[in-house]
Write a protein that holds these residues in place. Structure first.
Motif, PDB file in Angstrom:
ATOM      1  N   ASP A  61      36.207  50.949  26.715  1.00 23.25           N
ATOM      2  CA  ASP A  61      37.352  50.846  25.811  1.00 23.25           C
ATOM      3  C   ASP A  61      38.531  50.132  26.458  1.00 23.25           C
ATOM      4  N   PHE A  62      38.693  50.318  27.756  1.00 20.32           N
ATOM      5  CA  PHE A  62      39.879  49.768  28.408  1.00 20.32           C
ATOM      6  C   PHE A  62      39.816  48.256  28.598  1.00 20.32           C
ATOM      7  N   VAL A  63      38.671  47.612  28.274  1.00 16.06           N
ATOM      8  CA  VAL A  63      38.602  46.151  28.395  1.00 16.06           C
ATOM      9  C   VAL A  63      38.284  45.463  27.080  1.00 16.06           C
ATOM     10  N   LYS A  64      38.072  46.224  26.026  1.00 14.68           N
ATOM     11  CA  LYS A  64      37.734  45.620  24.737  1.00 14.68           C
ATOM     12  C   LYS A  64      38.825  44.648  24.295  1.00 14.68           C
ATOM     13  N   GLY A  65      38.355  43.462  23.912  1.00 17.26           N
ATOM     14  CA  GLY A  65      39.290  42.444  23.465  1.00 17.26           C
ATOM     15  C   GLY A  65      39.858  41.600  24.583  1.00 17.26           C
ATOM     16  N   ARG A  66      39.622  42.002  25.829  1.00 23.27           N
ATOM     17  CA  ARG A  66      40.162  41.243  26.966  1.00 23.27           C
ATOM     18  C   ARG A  66      39.044  40.635  27.818  1.00 23.27           C
ATOM     19  N   PHE A  67      37.950  41.338  27.981  1.00 23.99           N
ATOM     20  CA  PHE A  67      36.842  40.890  28.837  1.00 23.99           C
ATOM     21  C   PHE A  67      35.641  40.514  27.977  1.00 23.99           C
ATOM     22  N   THR A  68      34.867  39.559  28.479  1.00 23.07           N
ATOM     23  CA  THR A  68      33.648  39.145  27.796  1.00 23.07           C
ATOM     24  C   THR A  68      32.525  38.986  28.806  1.00 23.07           C
ATOM     25  N   ILE A  69      31.404  39.637  28.543  1.00 23.69           N
ATOM     26  CA  ILE A  69      30.225  39.486  29.391  1.00 23.69           C
ATOM     27  C   ILE A  69      29.282  38.486  28.721  1.00 23.69           C
ATOM     28  N   SER A  70      28.648  37.660  29.542  1.00 20.43           N
ATOM     29  CA  SER A  70      27.734  36.672  28.978  1.00 20.43           C
ATOM     30  C   SER A  70      26.665  36.327  30.001  1.00 20.43           C
ATOM     31  N   ARG A  71      25.602  35.707  29.492  1.00 19.59           N
ATOM     32  CA  ARG A  71      24.501  35.267  30.346  1.00 19.59           C
ATOM     33  C   ARG A  71      24.289  33.772  30.183  1.00 19.59           C
ATOM     34  N   ASP A  72      23.968  33.117  31.278  1.00 20.87           N
ATOM     35  CA  ASP A  72      23.511  31.738  31.233  1.00 20.87           C
ATOM     36  C   ASP A  72      22.038  31.772  31.643  1.00 20.87           C
ATOM     37  N   TYR A  73      21.154  31.626  30.660  1.00 16.71           N
ATOM     38  CA  TYR A  73      19.729  31.765  30.937  1.00 16.71           C
ATOM     39  C   TYR A  73      19.225  30.641  31.833  1.00 16.71           C
ATOM     40  N   ALA A  74      19.780  29.476  31.677  1.00 16.29           N
ATOM     41  CA  ALA A  74      19.329  28.347  32.487  1.00 16.29           C
ATOM     42  C   ALA A  74      19.674  28.538  33.955  1.00 16.29           C
ATOM     43  N   LYS A  75      20.827  29.150  34.210  1.00 12.45           N
ATOM     44  CA  LYS A  75      21.274  29.338  35.593  1.00 12.45           C
ATOM     45  C   LYS A  75      20.952  30.735  36.128  1.00 12.45           C
ATOM     46  N   ASN A  76      20.377  31.586  35.263  1.00 13.33           N
ATOM     47  CA  ASN A  76      20.088  32.969  35.671  1.00 13.33           C
ATOM     48  C   ASN A  76      21.332  33.610  36.280  1.00 13.33           C
ATOM     49  N   THR A  77      22.412  33.510  35.567  1.00 19.02           N
ATOM     50  CA  THR A  77      23.710  33.996  36.030  1.00 19.02           C
ATOM     51  C   THR A  77      24.356  34.808  34.914  1.00 19.02           C
ATOM     52  N   VAL A  78      25.040  35.851  35.320  1.00 18.91           N
ATOM     53  CA  VAL A  78      25.812  36.677  34.390  1.00 18.91           C
ATOM     54  C   VAL A  78      27.284  36.514  34.721  1.00 18.91           C
ATOM     55  N   TYR A  79      28.087  36.409  33.692  1.00 16.60           N
ATOM     56  CA  TYR A  79      29.520  36.185  33.882  1.00 16.60           C
ATOM     57  C   TYR A  79      30.323  37.345  33.298  1.00 16.60           C
ATOM     58  N   LEU A  80      31.509  37.499  33.835  1.00 19.97           N
ATOM     59  CA  LEU A  80      32.491  38.389  33.237  1.00 19.97           C
ATOM     60  C   LEU A  80      33.785  37.606  33.144  1.00 19.97           C
ATOM     61  N   GLN A  81      34.124  37.203  31.941  1.00 22.09           N
ATOM     62  CA  GLN A  81      35.392  36.516  31.701  1.00 22.09           C
ATOM     63  C   GLN A  81      36.452  37.581  31.470  1.00 22.09           C
ATOM     64  N   MET A  82      37.492  37.535  32.277  1.00 22.19           N
ATOM     65  CA  MET A  82      38.542  38.550  32.208  1.00 22.19           C
ATOM     66  C   MET A  82      39.856  37.870  31.870  1.00 22.19           C
ATOM     67  N   ASN A  83      40.421  38.240  30.747  1.00 19.18           N
ATOM     68  CA  ASN A  83      41.705  37.701  30.298  1.00 19.18           C
ATOM     69  C   ASN A  83      42.737  38.801  30.204  1.00 19.18           C
ATOM     70  N   SER A  84      43.983  38.409  30.131  1.00 21.24           N
ATOM     71  CA  SER A  84      45.088  39.371  29.999  1.00 21.24           C
ATOM     72  C   SER A  84      44.977  40.472  31.041  1.00 21.24           C
ATOM     73  N   LEU A  85      44.782  40.079  32.269  1.00 23.14           N
ATOM     74  CA  LEU A  85      44.582  41.052  33.332  1.00 23.14           C
ATOM     75  C   LEU A  85      45.829  41.887  33.579  1.00 23.14           C
ATOM     76  N   LYS A  86      45.584  43.141  33.923  1.00 15.42           N
ATOM     77  CA  LYS A  86      46.648  44.107  34.174  1.00 15.42           C
ATOM     78  C   LYS A  86      46.523  44.625  35.611  1.00 15.42           C
ATOM     79  N   PRO A  87      47.606  45.119  36.174  1.00 19.69           N
ATOM     80  CA  PRO A  87      47.512  45.682  37.531  1.00 19.69           C
ATOM     81  C   PRO A  87      46.441  46.763  37.646  1.00 19.69           C
ATOM     82  N   GLU A  88      46.241  47.526  36.594  1.00 17.61           N
ATOM     83  CA  GLU A  88      45.225  48.583  36.645  1.00 17.61           C
ATOM     84  C   GLU A  88      43.793  48.062  36.628  1.00 17.61           C
TER      85      GLU A  88
END
Length: 115
Positions: A61-88
């Motif tokens: 709940d504390f990251v909904k709307g700010r973080f996005t998890i995704s996969r790149d199947y070609a690169k066999n890589t998982v990403y975490l895009q983090m926006n609107s970062l907070k000190p916490e």
């Protein structure tokens, strides 16, 4: 042996963005359930986001709307895009994969949100 390598952690100002990456050899990250967790000093490790075996995406709940998890199947890589970062959001971030009845972890990458 499963080896996960995270990267992308850094010092960023509040409101900033980062993208974390998790790479592994082979296609393991494209097939099995994966997750991003974090652990702040003195606190337990907690789930941030994950992709289940049914390809359902879940977020804490504390990251909904700010973080996005995704996969790149070609690169066999998982990403975490983090926006609107907070000190916490400051913590060591770990990626994981559930493979052969075990949860495997990377070494972690430090994210520090501070002005």
């Amino acid at each position: 042996q499963v080896q996960l390598v995270e990267s992308g952690g850094a010092l960023v100002q509040p409101g900033g963005s980062l993208r974390l990456s998790c790479a592994a050899s082979g296609s393991i990250l494209s097939i099995y359930p994966v997750g991003w967790y974090r652990q702040a000093p003195g606190k337990q490790r907690e789930l941030v986001a994950g992709i289940t075996s049914g390809a359902r995406i879940i977020y804490a709940d504390f990251v909904k709307g700010r973080f996005t998890i995704s996969r790149d199947y070609a690169k066999n890589t998982v990403y975490l895009q983090m926006n609107s970062l907070k000190p916490e959001d400051t913590a060591v971030y770990y990626c994981s994969v559930d493979y052969r009845d075990m949860r495997h972890w990377g070494q972690g990458t430090q994210v520090t949100v501070s002005s």
